[in-house]
Scaffold this motif. Structure first.
Motif, mmCIF file in Angstrom:
data_model
loop_
_atom_site.group_PDB
_atom_site.id
_atom_site.type_symbol
_atom_site.label_atom_id
_atom_site.label_comp_id
_atom_site.label_asym_id
_atom_site.label_seq_id
_atom_site.Cartn_x
_atom_site.Cartn_y
_atom_site.Cartn_z
ATOM 1 N N ALA A 53 -29.454 -133.203 -49.459
ATOM 2 C CA ALA A 53 -28.233 -133.613 -50.157
ATOM 3 C C ALA A 53 -27.016 -133.213 -49.339
ATOM 4 C CB ALA A 53 -28.183 -132.970 -51.530
ATOM 5 N N LYS A 54 -26.108 -134.156 -49.171
ATOM 6 C CA LYS A 54 -24.883 -133.896 -48.414
ATOM 7 C C LYS A 54 -23.695 -134.019 -49.350
ATOM 8 C CE LYS A 54 -26.791 -135.124 -44.115
ATOM 9 N NZ LYS A 54 -27.372 -136.045 -43.327
ATOM 10 N N ARG A 55 -22.806 -133.041 -49.297
ATOM 11 C CA ARG A 55 -21.573 -133.041 -50.099
ATOM 12 C C ARG A 55 -20.431 -133.464 -49.186
ATOM 13 N NH1 ARG A 55 -19.868 -132.029 -55.453
ATOM 14 N NH2 ARG A 55 -17.743 -131.281 -55.306
ATOM 15 N N THR A 56 -19.651 -134.456 -49.632
ATOM 16 C CA THR A 56 -18.547 -134.941 -48.804
ATOM 17 C C THR A 56 -17.220 -134.742 -49.520
ATOM 18 O OG1 THR A 56 -18.701 -137.167 -49.703
ATOM 19 C CG2 THR A 56 -19.984 -136.705 -47.729
ATOM 20 N N ASP A 57 -16.181 -134.613 -48.723
ATOM 21 C CA ASP A 57 -14.817 -134.537 -49.238
ATOM 22 C C ASP A 57 -13.956 -135.410 -48.336
ATOM 23 O OD1 ASP A 57 -12.518 -133.862 -50.557
ATOM 24 O OD2 ASP A 57 -12.274 -131.929 -49.556
ATOM 25 N N SER A 58 -13.400 -136.465 -48.894
ATOM 26 C CA SER A 58 -12.574 -137.429 -48.161
ATOM 27 C C SER A 58 -13.329 -138.038 -46.982
ATOM 28 C CB SER A 58 -11.289 -136.763 -47.665
ATOM 29 O OG SER A 58 -10.541 -136.260 -48.752
ATOM 30 N N GLY A 59 -14.612 -138.326 -47.186
ATOM 31 C CA GLY A 59 -15.412 -138.967 -46.150
ATOM 32 C C GLY A 59 -15.963 -138.022 -45.100
ATOM 33 N N ARG A 60 -15.669 -136.746 -45.197
ATOM 34 C CA ARG A 60 -16.146 -135.737 -44.233
ATOM 35 C C ARG A 60 -17.216 -134.881 -44.895
ATOM 36 N NH1 ARG A 60 -12.477 -131.327 -43.615
ATOM 37 N NH2 ARG A 60 -14.103 -129.817 -43.585
ATOM 38 N N VAL A 61 -18.337 -134.657 -44.220
ATOM 39 C CA VAL A 61 -19.416 -133.827 -44.756
ATOM 40 C C VAL A 61 -18.952 -132.368 -44.741
ATOM 41 C CG1 VAL A 61 -21.797 -133.061 -44.433
ATOM 42 C CG2 VAL A 61 -21.187 -135.422 -43.959
ATOM 43 N N VAL A 62 -18.989 -131.727 -45.924
ATOM 44 C CA VAL A 62 -18.539 -130.337 -46.016
ATOM 45 C C VAL A 62 -19.679 -129.379 -46.323
ATOM 46 C CG1 VAL A 62 -16.170 -130.879 -46.651
ATOM 47 C CG2 VAL A 62 -17.885 -130.645 -48.437
ATOM 48 N N ALA A 63 -20.823 -129.884 -46.830
ATOM 49 C CA ALA A 63 -21.960 -129.015 -47.128
ATOM 50 C C ALA A 63 -23.241 -129.832 -47.058
ATOM 51 C CB ALA A 63 -21.811 -128.386 -48.498
ATOM 52 N N ASN A 64 -24.341 -129.143 -46.747
ATOM 53 C CA ASN A 64 -25.642 -129.780 -46.635
ATOM 54 C C ASN A 64 -26.680 -128.871 -47.300
ATOM 55 O OD1 ASN A 64 -27.656 -131.503 -45.944
ATOM 56 N ND2 ASN A 64 -27.651 -131.015 -43.767
ATOM 57 N N LEU A 65 -27.451 -129.417 -48.239
ATOM 58 C CA LEU A 65 -28.496 -128.675 -48.933
ATOM 59 C C LEU A 65 -29.827 -129.347 -48.641
ATOM 60 C CD1 LEU A 65 -29.402 -126.589 -51.181
ATOM 61 C CD2 LEU A 65 -29.198 -128.519 -52.751
ATOM 62 N N MET A 66 -30.772 -128.576 -48.090
ATOM 63 C CA MET A 66 -32.097 -129.096 -47.782
ATOM 64 C C MET A 66 -33.135 -128.218 -48.477
ATOM 65 S SD MET A 66 -31.730 -130.138 -43.785
ATOM 66 C CE MET A 66 -30.919 -128.641 -43.279
ATOM 67 N N THR A 67 -34.110 -128.849 -49.136
ATOM 68 C CA THR A 67 -35.165 -128.123 -49.828
ATOM 69 C C THR A 67 -36.443 -128.956 -49.828
ATOM 70 O OG1 THR A 67 -35.787 -127.030 -51.899
ATOM 71 C CG2 THR A 67 -34.456 -128.988 -52.085
ATOM 72 N N PRO A 68 -37.609 -128.314 -49.738
ATOM 73 C CA PRO A 68 -38.857 -129.079 -49.773
ATOM 74 C C PRO A 68 -39.190 -129.613 -51.167
ATOM 75 C CG PRO A 68 -39.323 -126.744 -49.533
ATOM 76 C CD PRO A 68 -37.849 -126.905 -49.425
ATOM 77 N N LYS A 69 -38.729 -128.922 -52.239
ATOM 78 C CA LYS A 69 -39.033 -129.362 -53.594
ATOM 79 C C LYS A 69 -37.917 -128.926 -54.537
ATOM 80 C CE LYS A 69 -42.715 -129.267 -57.024
ATOM 81 N NZ LYS A 69 -44.035 -128.718 -57.354
ATOM 82 N N MET A 70 -37.472 -129.851 -55.414
ATOM 83 C CA MET A 70 -36.437 -129.523 -56.388
ATOM 84 C C MET A 70 -36.877 -130.008 -57.762
ATOM 85 S SD MET A 70 -32.376 -130.350 -56.399
ATOM 86 C CE MET A 70 -32.397 -132.011 -57.013
ATOM 87 N N LEU A 71 -36.765 -129.134 -58.772
ATOM 88 C CA LEU A 71 -37.113 -129.471 -60.148
ATOM 89 C C LEU A 71 -35.827 -129.633 -60.954
ATOM 90 C CD1 LEU A 71 -39.933 -126.820 -60.643
ATOM 91 C CD2 LEU A 71 -40.167 -129.179 -59.906
ATOM 92 N N ASP A 72 -35.742 -130.702 -61.717
ATOM 93 C CA ASP A 72 -34.547 -131.018 -62.504
ATOM 94 C C ASP A 72 -34.839 -130.775 -63.989
ATOM 95 O OD1 ASP A 72 -32.104 -131.978 -63.313
ATOM 96 O OD2 ASP A 72 -32.754 -134.064 -63.286
ATOM 97 N N PHE A 73 -34.160 -129.779 -64.579
ATOM 98 C CA PHE A 73 -34.335 -129.434 -65.987
ATOM 99 C C PHE A 73 -33.101 -129.833 -66.792
ATOM 100 C CE2 PHE A 73 -37.238 -126.548 -63.816
ATOM 101 C CZ PHE A 73 -38.370 -126.650 -64.603
ATOM 102 N N GLU A 74 -32.612 -131.043 -66.632
ATOM 103 C CA GLU A 74 -31.440 -131.522 -67.367
ATOM 104 C C GLU A 74 -31.776 -131.869 -68.812
ATOM 105 O OE1 GLU A 74 -28.235 -131.678 -66.500
ATOM 106 O OE2 GLU A 74 -28.740 -130.704 -64.621
ATOM 107 N N ASN A 75 -33.064 -131.855 -69.202
ATOM 108 C CA ASN A 75 -33.451 -132.173 -70.568
ATOM 109 C C ASN A 75 -33.303 -130.974 -71.507
ATOM 110 O OD1 ASN A 75 -35.523 -130.893 -69.180
ATOM 111 N ND2 ASN A 75 -37.151 -131.965 -70.229
ATOM 112 N N ARG A 76 -32.870 -129.851 -71.006
ATOM 113 C CA ARG A 76 -32.660 -128.669 -71.849
ATOM 114 C C ARG A 76 -31.228 -128.607 -72.338
ATOM 115 N NH1 ARG A 76 -36.246 -123.861 -69.254
ATOM 116 N NH2 ARG A 76 -38.186 -125.015 -69.306
ATOM 117 N N LYS A 77 -30.986 -127.685 -73.256
ATOM 118 C CA LYS A 77 -29.635 -127.545 -73.818
ATOM 119 C C LYS A 77 -28.638 -127.183 -72.722
ATOM 120 C CE LYS A 77 -28.475 -126.245 -78.140
ATOM 121 N NZ LYS A 77 -28.516 -125.421 -79.314
#
Length: 89
Positions: free
Chosen positions: A50-74
Protein backbone atom coordinates in the motif's frame (compact mmCIF):
# COMPACT_ATOMS: atom_id res chain seq x y z
CA UNK A 1 -78.74 -19.50 3.16
CA UNK A 2 -76.61 -20.50 0.21
CA UNK A 3 -72.88 -19.70 0.37
CA UNK A 4 -71.26 -19.77 -3.03
CA UNK A 5 -67.70 -20.89 -3.81
CA UNK A 6 -66.56 -17.42 -4.85
CA UNK A 7 -67.44 -16.01 -1.40
CA UNK A 8 -65.48 -18.78 0.37
CA UNK A 9 -62.51 -18.39 -1.96
CA UNK A 10 -62.40 -14.59 -1.54
CA UNK A 11 -62.53 -14.82 2.25
CA UNK A 12 -59.86 -17.51 2.26
CA UNK A 13 -57.49 -15.37 0.15
CA UNK A 14 -58.08 -12.35 2.42
CA UNK A 15 -57.41 -14.43 5.55
CA UNK A 16 -54.19 -15.84 4.04
CA UNK A 17 -53.00 -12.39 2.92
CA UNK A 18 -53.64 -10.90 6.37
CA UNK A 19 -51.78 -13.77 8.05
CA UNK A 20 -48.76 -13.28 5.78
CA UNK A 21 -48.87 -9.49 6.18
CA UNK A 22 -48.81 -9.55 9.99
CA UNK A 23 -46.26 -12.38 10.26
CA UNK A 24 -43.53 -10.44 8.43
CA UNK A 25 -40.98 -8.40 10.35
CA UNK A 26 -38.01 -6.28 9.37
CA UNK A 27 -34.90 -8.36 10.12
CA UNK A 28 -32.60 -7.16 7.33
CA UNK A 29 -29.59 -6.85 9.67
CA UNK A 30 -30.07 -10.42 10.90
CA UNK A 31 -30.20 -11.71 7.33
CA UNK A 32 -26.98 -9.83 6.45
CA UNK A 33 -25.17 -11.36 9.43
CA UNK A 34 -26.03 -14.96 8.54
CA UNK A 35 -22.76 -16.81 8.07
CA UNK A 36 -20.65 -13.91 9.36
CA UNK A 37 -18.79 -14.53 12.57
CA UNK A 38 -17.47 -11.57 14.56
CA UNK A 39 -14.38 -13.60 15.48
CA UNK A 40 -13.28 -14.04 11.88
CA UNK A 41 -11.94 -11.32 9.58
CA UNK A 42 -14.14 -9.74 6.96
CA UNK A 43 -11.32 -9.82 4.43
CA UNK A 44 -7.85 -11.31 4.02
CA UNK A 45 -5.14 -9.70 1.90
CA UNK A 46 -1.99 -11.48 0.70
CA UNK A 47 1.24 -9.66 -0.33
CA UNK A 48 -0.05 -6.13 0.33
CA UNK A 49 1.93 -3.16 -0.97
CA UNK A 50 0.00 0.00 0.00
CA UNK A 51 1.31 3.42 -0.98
CA UNK A 52 0.13 6.65 0.65
CA UNK A 53 0.29 9.74 -1.55
CA UNK A 54 0.00 13.45 -0.89
CA UNK A 55 -0.48 15.76 -3.89
CA UNK A 56 0.64 13.02 -6.27
CA UNK A 57 3.88 12.32 -4.34
CA UNK A 58 4.41 9.01 -2.50
CA UNK A 59 4.92 9.81 1.20
CA UNK A 60 4.66 6.33 2.79
CA UNK A 61 4.84 2.68 1.79
CA UNK A 62 3.42 -0.27 3.77
CA UNK A 63 4.33 -3.82 2.76
CA UNK A 64 3.08 -6.97 4.50
CA UNK A 65 2.78 -10.65 3.53
CA UNK A 66 -0.72 -10.96 5.08
CA UNK A 67 -3.33 -8.47 6.32
CA UNK A 68 -6.60 -9.29 8.12
CA UNK A 69 -9.48 -6.80 7.94
CA UNK A 70 -11.80 -6.73 10.98
CA UNK A 71 -14.09 -3.87 9.87
CA UNK A 72 -17.16 -5.99 10.75
CA UNK A 73 -16.65 -5.29 14.46
CA UNK A 74 -17.94 -2.35 16.46
CA UNK A 75 -14.45 -0.80 16.46
CA UNK A 76 -13.00 -1.88 13.10
CA UNK A 77 -9.28 -2.40 12.61
CA UNK A 78 -6.71 -4.13 10.40
CA UNK A 79 -4.08 -6.58 11.60
CA UNK A 80 -0.82 -7.77 10.04
CA UNK A 81 0.02 -11.12 11.73
CA UNK A 82 3.06 -11.76 9.52
CA UNK A 83 4.66 -8.43 10.45
CA UNK A 84 5.00 -5.44 8.19
CA UNK A 85 7.56 -3.07 6.73
CA UNK A 86 6.63 0.61 6.87
CA UNK A 87 8.75 3.21 5.14
CA UNK A 88 7.98 6.90 5.52
CA UNK A 89 9.42 8.86 2.63
Amino acid sequence: MIINKQYIFKNGVIALAMTLFFSCKNNFKEVNNIGVSENEPQGVGIDINAKRTDSGRVVANLMTPKMLDFENRKFGYSECPGGYYFRHL
